[in-house]
Design a protein around this motif. Structure first.
Motif, PDB file in Angstrom:
ATOM      1  N   ASP A  52      -4.787   1.040  -1.604  1.00 42.31           N
ATOM      2  CA  ASP A  52      -4.749  -0.326  -1.097  1.00 42.31           C
ATOM      3  C   ASP A  52      -4.191  -1.269  -2.166  1.00 42.31           C
ATOM      4  OD1 ASP A  52      -5.392  -2.896  -0.030  1.00 42.31           O
ATOM      5  OD2 ASP A  52      -7.064  -2.011   1.067  1.00 42.31           O
ATOM      6  N   CYS A  53      -3.195  -2.061  -1.786  1.00 45.63           N
ATOM      7  CA  CYS A  53      -2.594  -3.011  -2.727  1.00 45.63           C
ATOM      8  C   CYS A  53      -3.407  -4.303  -2.828  1.00 45.63           C
ATOM      9  CB  CYS A  53      -1.165  -3.342  -2.307  1.00 45.63           C
ATOM     10  SG  CYS A  53      -1.039  -4.244  -0.746  1.00 45.63           S
ATOM     11  N   ASN A  54      -4.357  -4.495  -1.908  1.00 42.03           N
ATOM     12  CA  ASN A  54      -5.224  -5.679  -1.897  1.00 42.03           C
ATOM     13  C   ASN A  54      -4.462  -6.992  -1.785  1.00 42.03           C
ATOM     14  OD1 ASN A  54      -7.782  -4.341  -2.095  1.00 42.03           O
ATOM     15  ND2 ASN A  54      -7.225  -3.836  -4.197  1.00 42.03           N
ATOM     16  N   CYS A 105       0.041  -7.881   3.302  1.00 38.17           N
ATOM     17  CA  CYS A 105       0.362  -6.477   3.602  1.00 38.17           C
ATOM     18  C   CYS A 105      -0.454  -6.056   4.822  1.00 38.17           C
ATOM     19  CB  CYS A 105       0.039  -5.584   2.413  1.00 38.17           C
ATOM     20  SG  CYS A 105       0.300  -3.824   2.741  1.00 38.17           S
ATOM     21  N   HIS A 134      -5.696  -7.828   4.241  1.00 40.54           N
ATOM     22  CA  HIS A 134      -4.740  -8.495   5.135  1.00 40.54           C
ATOM     23  C   HIS A 134      -5.363  -9.739   5.756  1.00 40.54           C
ATOM     24  CE1 HIS A 134      -2.471  -8.860   9.054  1.00 40.54           C
ATOM     25  NE2 HIS A 134      -1.517  -8.970   8.146  1.00 40.54           N
ATOM     26  N   ARG A 150      -4.792   6.708   1.151  1.00 41.91           N
ATOM     27  CA  ARG A 150      -4.041   5.456   1.090  1.00 41.91           C
ATOM     28  C   ARG A 150      -4.561   4.654  -0.093  1.00 41.91           C
ATOM     29  NH1 ARG A 150      -5.131   0.376   2.969  1.00 41.91           N
ATOM     30  NH2 ARG A 150      -6.925   1.149   4.119  1.00 41.91           N
ATOM     31  N   PHE A 190      -1.148  -3.252   5.975  1.00 41.81           N
ATOM     32  CA  PHE A 190      -1.956  -2.041   5.777  1.00 41.81           C
ATOM     33  C   PHE A 190      -3.169  -2.271   4.878  1.00 41.81           C
ATOM     34  CE2 PHE A 190       2.372  -0.633   6.674  1.00 41.81           C
ATOM     35  CZ  PHE A 190       2.133   0.165   7.780  1.00 41.81           C
ATOM     36  N   SER A 191      -3.211  -3.414   4.199  1.00 42.27           N
ATOM     37  CA  SER A 191      -4.269  -3.677   3.236  1.00 42.27           C
ATOM     38  C   SER A 191      -5.563  -4.124   3.901  1.00 42.27           C
ATOM     39  CB  SER A 191      -3.815  -4.756   2.256  1.00 42.27           C
ATOM     40  OG  SER A 191      -4.851  -5.081   1.363  1.00 42.27           O
ATOM     41  N   SER A 192      -6.676  -3.746   3.288  1.00 39.55           N
ATOM     42  CA  SER A 192      -7.967  -4.234   3.776  1.00 39.55           C
ATOM     43  C   SER A 192      -8.109  -5.737   3.516  1.00 39.55           C
ATOM     44  CB  SER A 192      -9.113  -3.473   3.099  1.00 39.55           C
ATOM     45  OG  SER A 192      -9.067  -3.664   1.701  1.00 39.55           O
ATOM     46  N   CYS A 197       0.858  -1.183   0.000  1.00 40.36           N
ATOM     47  CA  CYS A 197       0.000   0.000   0.000  1.00 40.36           C
ATOM     48  C   CYS A 197       0.896   1.236   0.000  1.00 40.36           C
ATOM     49  CB  CYS A 197      -0.874   0.005   1.246  1.00 40.36           C
ATOM     50  SG  CYS A 197      -2.071  -1.345   1.318  1.00 40.36           S
TER      51      CYS A 197
END
Length: 77
Positions: free
Chosen positions: A25-27, A31, A37, A23, A33-35, A2
């Protein structure tokens, strides 16, 4: 990873001001920080990325006047 995306306004004097920051999100499940995760028990400190990627900036608007600080200097303030 992210990362933070910062949107800017650029003034004729060359200065910029932040107009929005978000932010991206790298998905990815590995990660922190990702939703996306991984919510299941795991060794997060070892298996997951613990830092955000490099931030990116975009100039979204260019205005044909100086910033408030430079305009004040120009007007003798």
């Amino acid at each position: 990873m992210c990362f933070l995306l910062t949107q800017l306004t650029e003034f004729s004097c060359g200065h910029t001001t932040v107009t929005r920051q978000q932010r991206v999100d790298c998905n990815r499940s590995n990660c922190i920080f990702s939703s996306a995760h991984n919510p299941n028990p795991h060794n997060c400190a070892v298996e997951c990325v613990q830092r955000m990627g490099p931030g990116q900036t975009l100039i979204m608007e260019t205005v044909s006047r100086p910033c408030a600080r430079c305009a004040g200097r120009t007007n003798g303030f």
